[in-house]
Scaffold this motif. Structure first.
Motif, short mmCIF file in Angstrom:
data_model
loop_
_atom_site.label_atom_id
_atom_site.label_comp_id
_atom_site.label_asym_id
_atom_site.label_seq_id
_atom_site.Cartn_x
_atom_site.Cartn_y
_atom_site.Cartn_z
N ASN A 389 0.99 -1.08 0.41
CA ASN A 389 0.14 -0.45 0.22
C ASN A 389 0.99 0.92 0.49
O ASN A 389 1.11 2.27 1.08
CB ASN A 389 -1.27 -0.05 0.90
N LEU A 390 1.62 1.48 -1.26
CA LEU A 390 2.98 2.94 -0.67
C LEU A 390 1.64 4.01 -0.85
O LEU A 390 0.94 4.22 -2.05
CB LEU A 390 3.61 2.36 -3.13
N THR A 391 2.35 4.32 -0.11
CA THR A 391 1.80 6.05 -0.87
C THR A 391 2.65 7.40 -1.14
O THR A 391 2.54 8.06 -1.41
CB THR A 391 1.35 6.84 1.27
N ARG A 392 4.13 6.47 -0.81
CA ARG A 392 5.17 7.36 -1.33
C ARG A 392 6.09 6.78 -2.27
O ARG A 392 6.65 5.75 -2.39
CB ARG A 392 6.39 8.54 -0.44
N LEU A 393 5.90 7.37 -3.77
CA LEU A 393 7.22 6.32 -4.76
C LEU A 393 7.60 7.43 -5.23
O LEU A 393 6.98 8.36 -6.09
CB LEU A 393 6.14 5.76 -5.61
N TYR A 394 9.26 7.15 -4.91
CA TYR A 394 10.04 7.81 -5.84
C TYR A 394 10.56 6.70 -7.19
O TYR A 394 11.87 5.22 -6.81
CB TYR A 394 10.99 8.50 -4.82
N PHE A 395 10.71 6.99 -8.81
CA PHE A 395 11.19 6.06 -9.51
C PHE A 395 11.60 7.00 -10.50
O PHE A 395 11.03 8.19 -10.62
CB PHE A 395 9.19 5.44 -9.87
N GLU A 396 12.89 6.63 -10.91
CA GLU A 396 12.82 7.17 -12.16
C GLU A 396 14.06 7.17 -13.19
O GLU A 396 14.89 6.23 -12.51
CB GLU A 396 14.42 8.45 -11.44
N SER A 397 13.56 6.22 -14.26
CA SER A 397 14.10 6.09 -15.23
C SER A 397 14.27 6.15 -16.66
O SER A 397 12.57 5.57 -17.20
CB SER A 397 13.07 3.66 -15.01
N GLN A 398 14.78 6.25 -17.34
CA GLN A 398 14.74 6.25 -19.07
C GLN A 398 14.80 5.29 -19.49
O GLN A 398 15.34 5.25 -20.71
CB GLN A 398 15.44 7.10 -19.46
N SER A 399 14.81 4.05 -19.42
CA SER A 399 15.54 2.65 -20.15
C SER A 399 14.44 1.22 -20.48
O SER A 399 14.83 0.37 -20.44
CB SER A 399 16.70 1.89 -19.78
N LEU A 400 13.38 1.86 -19.54
CA LEU A 400 12.24 0.99 -19.68
C LEU A 400 12.07 0.55 -21.22
O LEU A 400 12.05 1.37 -22.30
CB LEU A 400 10.74 1.52 -19.66
N ASN A 401 11.48 -0.89 -21.10
CA ASN A 401 11.62 -0.97 -22.42
C ASN A 401 9.63 -1.51 -22.65
O ASN A 401 9.44 -2.65 -22.17
CB ASN A 401 12.33 -3.04 -22.11
N CYS A 402 8.73 -0.86 -22.71
CA CYS A 402 7.84 -0.68 -23.37
C CYS A 402 6.81 -1.39 -23.99
O CYS A 402 6.47 -1.44 -24.33
CB CYS A 402 6.75 0.89 -23.33
N ASP A 403 6.68 -3.24 -23.67
CA ASP A 403 6.70 -4.02 -24.53
C ASP A 403 5.07 -4.16 -23.56
O ASP A 403 4.88 -3.78 -22.55
CB ASP A 403 7.54 -4.95 -24.67
N CYS A 404 5.02 -5.41 -23.62
CA CYS A 404 3.05 -6.01 -23.19
C CYS A 404 3.69 -6.30 -21.99
O CYS A 404 3.07 -6.27 -21.09
CB CYS A 404 2.68 -7.56 -23.71
N ARG A 405 4.86 -6.89 -20.89
CA ARG A 405 5.41 -6.70 -19.90
C ARG A 405 5.54 -5.90 -19.23
O ARG A 405 4.57 -5.50 -17.98
CB ARG A 405 6.78 -7.67 -19.49
N LEU A 406 5.41 -4.58 -19.44
CA LEU A 406 4.62 -3.42 -19.01
C LEU A 406 3.51 -2.54 -19.00
O LEU A 406 3.38 -2.12 -18.35
CB LEU A 406 5.76 -1.93 -19.47
N ARG A 407 2.68 -3.73 -19.30
CA ARG A 407 1.14 -2.70 -19.52
C ARG A 407 0.55 -2.62 -18.43
O ARG A 407 -0.18 -2.09 -18.17
CB ARG A 407 0.54 -3.76 -20.79
N TRP A 408 0.87 -3.86 -17.25
CA TRP A 408 0.22 -3.25 -16.99
C TRP A 408 0.90 -2.38 -15.74
O TRP A 408 0.25 -1.64 -14.59
CB TRP A 408 0.17 -4.70 -15.17
N PHE A 409 2.60 -2.39 -15.19
CA PHE A 409 3.21 -0.92 -15.04
C PHE A 409 2.32 0.27 -15.98
O PHE A 409 1.88 1.96 -14.66
CB PHE A 409 4.25 -1.04 -15.11
#
Length: 821
Positions: A389-409
């Motif tokens: 139950n995240l209330t604070r998230l700090y995420f930083e990436s410019q290398s994502l492979n935006c295929d079907c595996r990341l659809r959920w994300f």
């Protein structure tokens, strides 16, 4: 109403008339010429409670204020005072708060004799910071026993005597930061019973002796940051039982002793950031069950053992940022057995994290804050944040492979509501999504490639493997996926973790990688890698892991535990024995090996032990040695016995022969009398027939001795001794001695041979031949031949024609036989 007077830039006495001084409590004079202020003014303010003479270029404590009996706070900060006298110390001891910071004090008086102390000490706070103090004598502050706060920061102290703070039994805070201190001696604070806060940061401390803080039972806060500590090996924490805060950040610590924190088990805050730690040993923090905050950031840690973070059940904040700990989340093994039910915030930024596997944080059920910034994350598997139950998230990436595996994300980011967040999630592939933000991406348009580019492992490593010392061995790992595929082997030793590949081989380990394109012109390939131990040594015992990576992220094999084993070597070999019935058989066998071998005994080919069924067999277990006993030996115990030394490497065998001979019936033990007549054949059997069934020459040696001292070298080592055509001279004592191969006597038996004289012509001739030699023998032989010939000739003359020749033939044969003999 209380009155406050502030004077600034006073250079003459004009305007320094005080009409109403009854309510005056605070006087502050700055940037003035104190010498030009008239005495009437000082008399008017002598009952003041607070006096500040900051920045007046004073070189000593003014004499005109020494009769201020009601003064409670004196500020002389920012002057040019260079020396403090004994009288000055006695004067300030009566004032509760004294500020002498930012002067030029180089000297503080040493021990003041008790006879000079005329009044009780009332001082509570003394500030000597930002001066030029280089050395302080023992007992320098003993005349200030009421002191609660002492500030010696920002001076030039390189060391201090262990008795410097003696007598300060009421001090709660000592500030020694920003000096040049190199060592903290044992028992330096032993009389500071109520000391709660000690500041030692920004020094040159490289050594803290054992027991340095002994007796500081009330210490709550200790700061040793920004020093030169290299290890936490000794027990200088002894006595810090109730310490709450320990800051040892910004040192050069590379190793922490496993039980270092046992004396400070009530710690709430621990900062070990910005050090040189490469590894955290198992159970280092296991005693810190009350710890709330732990920072290990900015170290060189690339591996955490499964037990490295055990025991911290109350931990709420964990900072692991700026290390190389990607493997801890990516391989799914390190955190598998770790439970931190109280953890609320995890900082995992800047750890070279590429992949978040499923259920990454499932052992942190109450985690509500997560920092994953500065990680080049390529893909995040579904359920990576399962049950959080995240209330604070700090995420930083410019290398994502935006295929079907990341659809959920993409969908999850768009639907989540965070109280606080900083998210940068940009695609680097496929080409139609480059630089696009996943938070604004239409996730329904995210599709999968025809071929899955992610690496699939084909051959997993065995969980456990035995490697025989001195032999060659190897581990194989293979997989396939989008090219190029890089292969590395990670080695987890007890004290360190390191990476090997085909460009960075160890001298005892060789790594080969074979890349093969699946089809011509394809961007997919299969890879096989072999880690070969050229010659296994004990140094090769470790866990090994195969890591394959391509632009779509790494894949980790399971870890294979390689145990180095060695073939058992006998250090004490059993010896063959020969005993009489009723005696005890003892066989000793001892072997060394890795792991220590188990000793087992066997008999013959059927392992049938008559002694075991009759409860006469006993074995004494002694680690890797087993003494084998058979009590009240019987003839049926005879046989070949084998000592088997078994371990994971192999089985070594040592075979011996056990012979049990019958107990002699006569009263004379192992002695036999033999009586024969001269010319008879003498046969002596050392042991009746027990040896005939075995190739006993492999186990035993037999020696024959005549008359106790004459070794019969001409007799071969045999159990049977024979003399043909015995003579009287052959009588005597014959002894058979049986020894094991190491020379130990096992059996001895004597035979008393008595040869009786035989009264006939043939025996006489034999005796004569043995007595007088070959010439007499020839003469006798010729004489006998003449006599026999005469007899034969006489018989022929008397013979009738019809008589047979049988007697003649008999005489000739007898003559011939006798001559031959």
């Amino acid at each position: 109403m209380y009155m406050v007077v502030k004077l600034e830039n006073v250079y003459n006495s004009t305007g320094l008339v005080l009409e109403d001084k009854s309510n005056l409590i605070n006087v502050e004079i700055t940037n003035s010429l104190i010498e030009n202020i008239p005495s009437a003014f000082w008399d008017a303010i002598k009952n003041v409670r607070q006096l500040s003479l900051r920045r007046n270029n004073l070189t000593k404590i003014p004499n005109m204020i020494r009769n201020f009996t009601k003064l409670q706070k004196l500020t002389l900060k920012g002057n040019s005072i260079s020396e403090i006298s004994h009288q000055d110390v006695l004067f300030i001891s009566k004032i509760k708060v004294v500020d002498l910071a930012k002067n030029q004090i180089e000297f503080w008086p040493n021990y003041i004799d008790a006879s000079e102390v005329t009044a009780t000490s009332f001082i509570l706070k003394l500030d000597l910071s930002y001066n030029n103090l280089k050395h302080l004598f023992a007992n320098s502050f003993w005349q200030l026993p009421s002191l609660a706060f002492l500030n010696l920061s920002n001076n030039k102290l390189s060391s201090f005597d262990k008795d410097l703070f003696k007598g300060l039994s009421m001090v709660t805070t000592i500030d020694l930061k920003s000096n040049n201190i190199t060592i903290i001696y044992a028992l330096s604070f032993r009389t500071n019973f109520v000391l709660e806060k000690l500041y030692l940061q920004h020094n040159d401390i490289s050594i803290v002796q054992d027991g340095a803080f002994f007796n500081s039972k009330e210490m709550k806060h200790l700061n040793l940051s920004y020093n030169h500590l290299t290890t936490l090996a000794n027990t200088w924490t002894f006595g810090l039982r109730y310490l709450d805060v320990l800051d040892i950040s910004y040192n050069q610590i590379s190793w922490i002793r496993p039980n270092f924190f046992h004396q400070s088990s009530h710690l709430k805050y621990l900062n070990i950031s910005h050090n040189h730690l490469q590894r955290v040993l198992p159970n280092v923090f296991s005693s810190l069950s009350d710890l709330k905050v732990l920072s290990l950031s900015h170290n060189q840690i690339e591996h955490l053992n499964k037990q490295s973070l055990n025991g911290m059940h109350s931990l709420t904040d964990l900072d692991l940022s700026s290390n190389g700990l990607a493997v801890c989340l990516q391989d799914g093994l390190v955190l598998a057995d770790l439970s931190m039910p109280s953890l609320h915030f995890l900082n995992f930024s800047a750890n070279r994290l590429l992949v978040l596997p499923p259920y990454t944080f499932k052992y942190f059920p109450n985690l509500n804050g997560l920092d994953l910034t500065a990680n080049p994350v390529v893909t995040i598997h579904p359920n990576a944040f399962y049950n959080l139950n995240l209330t604070r998230l700090y995420f930083e990436s410019q290398s994502l492979n935006c295929d079907c595996r990341l659809r959920w994300f993409s969908k999850w980011l768009q639907e989540s509501t965070f109280e606080e967040s900083r998210i940068l999630a940009q695609c680097s592939r496929p080409s139609n999504f480059i630089n696009m933000d996943m938070q604004g991406l239409d996730f329904d348009n995210i599709t999968c490639a025809e071929k899955d580019p992610y690496i699939q492992l084909v051959l997993q490593l065995p969980k456990e493997m035995n490697a025989i010392e001195g032999k060659e061995n190897s581990i194989v790992c293979s997989g396939y996926g989008a090219s190029p595929i890089n292969v590395q082997w990670k080695i987890y030793e007890k004290e360190q973790t390191y990476i090997l590949d085909n460009f960075n081989n160890d001298k005892d380990i060789e790594i080969t990688v074979n890349n093969t394109l699946i089809t011509n012109g394809s961007s997919f390939e299969s890879v096989s890698s072999v880690l070969r131990f050229k010659k296994v040594t004990s140094a090769n015992e470790a866990q090994y892991q195969c890591i394959m990576s391509n632009p779509y992220g790494p894949v980790y094999s399971g870890r294979s535990m390689v145990s180095v084993v060695s073939i058992p070597i006998f250090v004490e070999r059993p010896q063959s024995v020969l005993v009489s019935e009723g005696e005890t058989i003892r066989l000793k066998c001892k072997a060394d090996g890795i792991p220590p071998p188990i000793i087992k005994w066997s008999k013959g080919n059927d392992n049938f032990f008559p002694a075991a069924f009759e409860r006469r067999l006993h074995i004494d277990d002694d680690e890797n040695s087993d003494d084998f006993y058979i009590l009240k030996a019987k003839v049926k115990d005879t046989g070949e016995y084998t000592c088997n030394a078994e371990n994971a490497a192999s089985t070594s065998k040592e075979k011996v022969l056990v012979v049990v001979v019958e107990q002699p019936s006569s009263n004379s033990l192992n002695e036999t009398t033999i009586e024969i007549e001269e010319t008879d054949t003498l046969n002596i059997n050392c042991v009746d027939s027990q040896l005939d069934s075995f190739d006993w020459q492999e186990y035993l040696e037999i020696e024959w001795i005549k008359n106790n001292n004459l070794t019969m070298d001409q007799v071969e080592s045999t159990a049977h001794f024979c003399i043909n055509d015995t003579l009287i001279e052959d009588r005597g004592k014959y002894t058979c001695i049986i020894r094991s191969k190491n020379g130990d006597k096992q059996y001895e038996k004597s035979f008393y041979v008595d040869i009786h004289e035989r009264s006939n012509f043939r025996s006489a001739i034999k005796r004569e031949i043995k007595a007088n030699g070959s010439y007499i023998a020839i003469f006798i032989g010729i004489f006998i031949a003449f006599i026999v010939s005469a007899i034969v000739l006489g018989k022929k003359l008397l013979q009738k024609p019809n008589q047979t020749n049988i007697p003649e033939i008999g005489v000739e044969e007898e003559m011939t036989n006798m001559l031959n003999k």
